[in-house]
Design a protein around this motif. Structure first.
Motif, PDB file in Angstrom:
ATOM      1  N   ASP A   1      -4.205   3.175  -1.846  1.00  0.00           N
ATOM      2  CA  ASP A   1      -4.202   3.433  -0.393  1.00  0.00           C
ATOM      3  C   ASP A   1      -5.305   2.698   0.297  1.00  0.00           C
ATOM      4  O   ASP A   1      -6.065   1.951  -0.174  1.00  0.00           O
ATOM      5  N   VAL A   2      -5.044   2.661   1.833  1.00  0.00           N
ATOM      6  CA  VAL A   2      -5.975   1.840   2.690  1.00  0.00           C
ATOM      7  C   VAL A   2      -6.836   3.132   3.574  1.00  0.00           C
ATOM      8  O   VAL A   2      -5.986   4.097   4.042  1.00  0.00           O
TER       9      VAL A   2
ATOM     10  N   THR B   1      -2.034  -4.904   0.836  1.00  0.00           N
ATOM     11  CA  THR B   1      -2.627  -4.118  -0.307  1.00  0.00           C
ATOM     12  C   THR B   1      -1.828  -4.023  -1.008  1.00  0.00           C
ATOM     13  O   THR B   1      -0.719  -3.500  -0.988  1.00  0.00           O
TER      14      THR B   1
ATOM     15  N   ILE C   1      -1.833   4.971   4.478  1.00  0.00           N
ATOM     16  CA  ILE C   1      -3.186   4.506   5.111  1.00  0.00           C
ATOM     17  C   ILE C   1      -3.567   5.725   5.774  1.00  0.00           C
ATOM     18  O   ILE C   1      -2.834   6.393   6.465  1.00  0.00           O
TER      19      ILE C   1
ATOM     20  N   ALA D   1      -2.492  -4.393   6.973  1.00  0.00           N
ATOM     21  CA  ALA D   1      -3.161  -3.738   5.851  1.00  0.00           C
ATOM     22  C   ALA D   1      -2.215  -3.477   4.662  1.00  0.00           C
ATOM     23  O   ALA D   1      -2.370  -3.457   3.410  1.00  0.00           O
ATOM     24  N   TRP D   2      -0.940  -2.855   5.260  1.00  0.00           N
ATOM     25  CA  TRP D   2       0.057  -2.372   4.429  1.00  0.00           C
ATOM     26  C   TRP D   2       0.600  -3.415   3.478  1.00  0.00           C
ATOM     27  O   TRP D   2       0.732  -3.438   2.237  1.00  0.00           O
TER      28      TRP D   2
ATOM     29  N   THR E   1      -8.739  -0.279  -0.472  1.00  0.00           N
ATOM     30  CA  THR E   1      -9.157  -1.140   0.743  1.00  0.00           C
ATOM     31  C   THR E   1      -9.613  -0.494   1.696  1.00  0.00           C
ATOM     32  O   THR E   1      -9.285   0.866   1.956  1.00  0.00           O
TER      33      THR E   1
ATOM     34  N   ALA F   1       0.707  -1.167   0.094  1.00  0.00           N
ATOM     35  CA  ALA F   1       0.067   0.009   0.003  1.00  0.00           C
ATOM     36  C   ALA F   1       0.935   1.264   0.077  1.00  0.00           C
ATOM     37  O   ALA F   1       2.136   1.371   0.286  1.00  0.00           O
TER      38      ALA F   1
END
Length: 209
Positions: free
Chosen positions: A143-144, A139, A6, A135-136, A54, A3
């Motif tokens: 971006d998240v 993905t 975030i 999450a990083w 995401t 990603a």
């Protein structure tokens, strides 16, 4: 590639006529103004012109409702992320102004650096950093957005900035529907921006842990 950014988004104003500390209690929905705030946050992220791939949110009603405008504007279905939930607090369901006047509650205040009234700050940071890291990594691009709560977002800010975790909750820079954005360079997180896209003049911001 992992990603890019975030964005930690706080939920909008909560319908809380009794002005209690709502913690993880069920039934605390967004107010009408809170829904408008949540949409302002989603419009802000959309207007950054970045690709968001995401959308995550805590399991509580107010964060799930705050994620709805992101679904509408960005076409993303939210996934529940348990690790970004509000911390626990022994004063849940109470009005703090009256609870703190009762001598039998004072022992909960004996160690504010932990804090002794709820989930340790260090534990909140550990679960938030774990959620951000995952999450990083998971993905592949874009971006998240993570819709969370004031204390977890602010503690993440303090941790990333290398600042002490103990603090006065009244000093937090984490307004309703604010957007705090982070990037990761190598193994190091750093904050890149903070925005308050929602009108806050008449906002009622009570009840946060």
């Amino acid at each position: 590639m992992p990603a890019e950014l975030i964005h930690l988004v706080r939920h909008g104003e909560v319908h809380n006529p009794d002005r209690v500390l709502y913690e993880r209690l069920p039934g605390f929905r967004l107010s009408d103004d809170g829904r408008r705030m949540a949409r302002a946050a989603a419009e802000h992220v959309r207007d950054l012109g970045r690709t968001v791939t995401t959308l995550l949110c805590s399991p509580l009603q107010r964060t799930q409702e705050s994620s709805e405008p992101f679904t509408e504007l960005l076409g993303l279905e939210p996934r529940i992320e348990e690790r970004v939930i509000e911390p626990t607090n022994v004063f849940a369901g109470m009005r703090m102004s009256s609870a703190l006047r009762k001598p039998w509650n004072w022992h909960h205040l004996r160690r504010p650096s932990v804090p002794s009234w709820g989930e340790p700050y260090s534990q909140v940071v550990d679960r938030m950093r774990s959620a951000l890291d995952e999450a990083w990594h998971n993905t592949p691009e874009g971006d998240v957005v993570i819709v969370s709560h004031q204390a977890p977002i602010w503690l993440t800010h303090l941790s990333v900035a290398g600042l002490p975790l103990p603090h006065d909750p009244r000093t937090r820079r984490c307004a309703l529907s604010s957007v705090t954005s982070f990037e990761r360079v190598g193994d190091v997180w750093r904050e890149v921006s903070y925005a308050e896209p929602a009108p806050l003049d008449d906002a009622v911001d009570v009840g946060a842990v």
